[in-house]
Design an enzyme around this catalytic site. Structure first.
Site, mmCIF file in Angstrom:
data_model
loop_
_atom_site.group_PDB
_atom_site.id
_atom_site.type_symbol
_atom_site.label_atom_id
_atom_site.label_comp_id
_atom_site.label_asym_id
_atom_site.label_seq_id
_atom_site.Cartn_x
_atom_site.Cartn_y
_atom_site.Cartn_z
ATOM 1 N N SER A 151 0.848 -1.190 0.000
ATOM 2 C CA SER A 151 0.000 0.000 0.000
ATOM 3 C C SER A 151 0.882 1.237 0.000
ATOM 4 O O SER A 151 2.032 1.193 0.469
ATOM 5 C CB SER A 151 -0.884 0.011 1.259
ATOM 6 N N TYR A 168 -1.880 -0.885 10.180
ATOM 7 C CA TYR A 168 -1.940 -1.203 8.751
ATOM 8 C C TYR A 168 -0.677 -0.710 8.047
ATOM 9 O O TYR A 168 -0.056 -1.444 7.275
ATOM 10 C CB TYR A 168 -3.182 -0.547 8.157
#
Length: 252
Positions: free
Chosen positions: A131, A144
């Protein structure tokens, strides 16, 4: 010629579903894995396994079933992920560990179990879906971001160790892509307080391209990294696909 075979985790989500259909349209056999059902339109000739990749015993079972279905893999796409959007001080140890188990440990285990299948046909490709939060992040998403940053380091380590087996390992770093995970995370306050559509439009304005990405656009980039003809000289790399969001200075 025998069709190529892909195993992808997180197959039922936005990016996963688009990737399943793209590879199937290119005549790949697809093994899809997700903890929720895919529905009735999983590609014919493939295999769907409903399982939780955050559990080590279920990861082992996934690859036992995969080995019964095929004697080799041409690509492994580690796409499944869990996102918990909370301030660090409000994130519990259990939540932190759950994110790491789903986003990082599952990739470690998946590659260990997949290695014999990837090696069986003289090499293949691993694509780890990281990401942009691995390189640029924001408040209230620390677990995350940490897991996706760790995934980049793991990608490089895998590329080095598996090069003698002719297994390429790369990562893709999607930016804002219109998936359920993105929509679920729009309440963090970083794109205003309007309805979902207003928040999506605010988010789009923050990118250089002026839009939010589609799952199909990410699937195309995954296919590029998985396909040995298109990306044969790439390994250990991080491909950012974010509409230019990380290209612009945050101070502008």
């Amino acid at each position: 010629m025998t069709n190529k075979t892909l195993l992808i985790t997180g197959a039922s989500g936005g990016i996963g579903r688009a990737t399943v259909h793209l590879f199937a349209s290119k005549d790949w056999r697809v093994i899809g894995v997700d903890r929720v059902s895919f529905g009735e339109n999983f590609p014919a000739g493939g295999l769907f396994i409903q399982a939780d990749i955050s559990r080590g015993d279920e990861m082992e079972s996934i690859f036992t079933q995969a080995q019964e279905f095929t004697d080799s893999l041409d690509a492994l796409v580690n796409n499944a992920a869990l996102q918990i959007a909370k301030p660090i001080l409000e994130t519990s140890v259990e939540e932190w560990d759950a994110v790491m188990a789903a986003n990082l440990r599952s990739v470690f285990l998946g590659v260990k179990f997949a290695h014999p299948l990837l090696k069986a046909r003289n090499g293949g490709a691993v694509v780890n879906v990281s990401s942009v939060h691995a390189i640029q992040t924001s408040a209230n998403i620390a677990a995350y971001a940490a897991s996706k940053g760790g995934l980049l380091a793991l990608t490089r380590a895998m590329a080095v160790e598996f090069a003698p087996d002719e297994i390429r390992v790369n990562a893709i770093l999607p930016g804002a892509v219109d998936t359920q995970m993105l929509r679920d995370g729009l309440g963090r306050g970083h794109v205003g307080d309007g309805d979902v559509q207003s928040r999506l439009e605010n988010l789009a304005r923050k990118t250089v391209s002026g839009k939010v990405g589609t799952p199909e656009e990410i699937a195309s980039a995954i296919y590029f990294l998985a396909d040995g003809e298109q990306s044969s000289f790439m390994t250990g790399q991080a491909l950012v696909v974010d509409g230019g969001a990380t290209a612009r200075l945050s101070t502008e």
